[in-house]
Enzyme design. Structure first.
Site, mmCIF file in Angstrom:
data_model
loop_
_atom_site.group_PDB
_atom_site.id
_atom_site.type_symbol
_atom_site.label_atom_id
_atom_site.label_comp_id
_atom_site.label_asym_id
_atom_site.label_seq_id
_atom_site.Cartn_x
_atom_site.Cartn_y
_atom_site.Cartn_z
ATOM 1 N N ASP A 1 -3.142 50.919 -22.130
ATOM 2 C CA ASP A 1 -3.665 50.630 -20.920
ATOM 3 C C ASP A 1 -4.197 51.559 -20.035
ATOM 4 O O ASP A 1 -5.241 51.585 -19.488
ATOM 5 C CB ASP A 1 -2.371 49.885 -19.951
ATOM 6 N N GLU B 1 -4.429 46.049 -26.351
ATOM 7 C CA GLU B 1 -4.410 47.616 -25.666
ATOM 8 C C GLU B 1 -3.276 48.345 -26.558
ATOM 9 O O GLU B 1 -3.588 49.567 -26.939
ATOM 10 C CB GLU B 1 -3.543 47.445 -24.346
ATOM 11 N N ASP C 1 -2.276 42.056 -24.771
ATOM 12 C CA ASP C 1 -1.146 43.233 -25.053
ATOM 13 C C ASP C 1 -1.712 43.943 -26.462
ATOM 14 O O ASP C 1 -1.581 45.044 -26.609
ATOM 15 C CB ASP C 1 0.146 42.884 -24.949
ATOM 16 N N GLU D 1 1.241 49.701 -26.269
ATOM 17 C CA GLU D 1 0.523 48.838 -25.051
ATOM 18 C C GLU D 1 0.486 49.789 -23.729
ATOM 19 O O GLU D 1 -0.700 49.747 -23.240
ATOM 20 C CB GLU D 1 1.338 47.680 -24.820
#
Length: 226
Positions: free
Chosen positions: A47, A119, A116, A43
């Site tokens: 991002d 990502e 999440d 995650e």
């Protein structure tokens, strides 16, 4: 352990990356003795990858947009709400590995969990297939969201932007003036003139006076190179 792959348009070479992307921390905590790891590190990477892909796209396709507006647009695209929407489209929640508590608490529908997971999946694809594969997973959605955000912007955006520019010079005054109306009552068009220091700079047409004013402000900003 074999794991079902969600309909993401990408086939993993390394299935352990896929499994890791779908493993929530609650599941990892319950299976720690088996060496299971959560998707939190993915995650983190996802991002950054998402931010880069989004920034590169809007930088290349909105060349007249200033840095501040680019930042706002990117934030609107990569926010939790947008990623949650994309996760629902991919039915990602159906494939997540959740702990018992998270499962019973509605984790498969929880926006933060799903955002999440998007990502984490993006990072897994990036590690498995490189940046081209990562773009194949997310870029079309970024384009779609960018267009939607720009279509639904607050109608005062152009007027506010122009007002901020004009206010920098105290000697200049900005006014809008109704020039005329056209069309029948059920399909009327308003024509608004935009004046700076009594000089007509642009002329906007719209279904309402506010819409015509916005169009006039947009045209004035274009003339100023904004």
């Amino acid at each position: 352990m074999s794991i079902s792959q969600p309909p993401i348009g990408y086939q993993f070479h390394n299935e352990s990356l896929l499994q890791n992307a779908l493993t929530h921390s609650s599941y990892a905590n319950e299976n720690r003795e088996k060496g299971v790891h959560s998707n939190e590190r993915l995650e983190f990477l996802g991002d950054a990858v998402l931010g880069f892909i989004c920034a590169e796209y809007i930088y290349e396709h909105f060349r007249s947009m200033p840095e501040g507006e680019l930042t706002k647009l990117r934030a609107s695209i990569v926010c939790e709400k947008s990623l949650h929407e994309y996760a629902l489209r991919l039915h990602l929640g159906e494939y997540l590995l959740l702990g018992h508590g998270e499962e019973s608490g509605g984790g498969r529908q929880r926006p933060s969990v799903l955002a999440d997971a998007v990502e984490a999946m993006l990072a897994a694809i990036y590690l498995d297939g490189g940046i081209r594969a990562a773009k194949g997973f997310i870029l079309d959605y970024i384009k779609e969201k960018a267009e939607k955000v720009l279509r639904t912007r607050h109608p005062l955006d152009y007027k506010t932007a122009l007002q901020e520019i004009v206010q920098k010079n105290r000697e200049e005054t900005l006014t809008y003036r109704l020039k005329g109306e056209t069309g029948p009552d059920h399909d009327k068009r308003f024509i608004i003139e935009l004046l700076i220091n009594s000089n007509v700079i642009a002329e906007g047409v719209g279904r309402s006076k506010k819409e015509a004013e916005q169009e006039a402000a947009r045209l004035a900003l274009e003339l100023m190179g904004q």
